[in-house]
Design a protein around this motif. Sequence first.
Motif, PDB file in Angstrom:
ATOM      1  N   VAL A 113       0.848  -1.200   0.000  1.00  0.00           N
ATOM      2  CA  VAL A 113       0.000   0.000   0.000  1.00  0.00           C
ATOM      3  C   VAL A 113       0.880   1.245   0.000  1.00  0.00           C
ATOM      4  O   VAL A 113       0.633   2.208  -0.753  1.00  0.00           O
ATOM      5  N   VAL A 114       1.918   1.250   0.799  1.00  0.00           N
ATOM      6  CA  VAL A 114       2.843   2.385   0.858  1.00  0.00           C
ATOM      7  C   VAL A 114       3.541   2.556  -0.490  1.00  0.00           C
ATOM      8  O   VAL A 114       3.682   3.672  -0.994  1.00  0.00           O
ATOM      9  N   LEU A 115       3.954   1.447  -1.110  1.00  0.00           N
ATOM     10  CA  LEU A 115       4.600   1.524  -2.422  1.00  0.00           C
ATOM     11  C   LEU A 115       3.645   2.074  -3.479  1.00  0.00           C
ATOM     12  O   LEU A 115       4.049   2.859  -4.348  1.00  0.00           O
ATOM     13  N   VAL A 116       2.385   1.676  -3.424  1.00  0.00           N
ATOM     14  CA  VAL A 116       1.392   2.194  -4.368  1.00  0.00           C
ATOM     15  C   VAL A 116       1.215   3.690  -4.173  1.00  0.00           C
ATOM     16  O   VAL A 116       1.170   4.464  -5.135  1.00  0.00           O
ATOM     17  N   PHE A 117       1.106   4.138  -2.921  1.00  0.00           N
ATOM     18  CA  PHE A 117       0.967   5.571  -2.654  1.00  0.00           C
ATOM     19  C   PHE A 117       2.193   6.355  -3.122  1.00  0.00           C
ATOM     20  O   PHE A 117       2.073   7.438  -3.683  1.00  0.00           O
ATOM     21  N   ILE A 118       3.361   5.804  -2.918  1.00  0.00           N
ATOM     22  CA  ILE A 118       4.588   6.466  -3.381  1.00  0.00           C
ATOM     23  C   ILE A 118       4.595   6.542  -4.905  1.00  0.00           C
ATOM     24  O   ILE A 118       4.941   7.576  -5.486  1.00  0.00           O
ATOM     25  N   ALA A 119       4.200   5.451  -5.564  1.00  0.00           N
ATOM     26  CA  ALA A 119       4.161   5.440  -7.023  1.00  0.00           C
ATOM     27  C   ALA A 119       3.165   6.472  -7.541  1.00  0.00           C
ATOM     28  O   ALA A 119       3.454   7.210  -8.493  1.00  0.00           O
TER      29      ALA A 119
END
Length: 134
Positions: free
Chosen positions: A5-11
Amino acid sequence: MKKSVVLVFIAIFLILAGIEGTKKVFEMRREAQKEHQIAFLQAHEKEMTEYIQKNSSDDIKVKYYWNTVERKQSMAFSRPTLSIKFDAIDEKKTKEENYYNEKNTLVVDTDKELTRIYDMWTTGTIIENSYTGE
């Protein structure tokens, strides 16, 4: 799960930041092109003024609105044109009498690199003739 989820938000954040940065680059490029167009017309101001005066009353003063410069190209392989609004002021007349000579549009047919003028004409009735330049 939390890492994905954090990686998706960063992307998503990086994509949005990239889009915003791209918009700013396009805006800066458009402003630079506009400045180049204005500089080209200012370099040919004397020629444009002579054209307007030659085809108008002898005693007029020409006032250009440099912030109204626009570039247009009607078809893919046609030459571009630049247009600019101007006033043709007859100093012997009152402001009310000069009303119809305000905010005329001069259209300048140029080459793509903005190095040469091929033709000029106005969209108003102040000028009847066509430019016979080089």
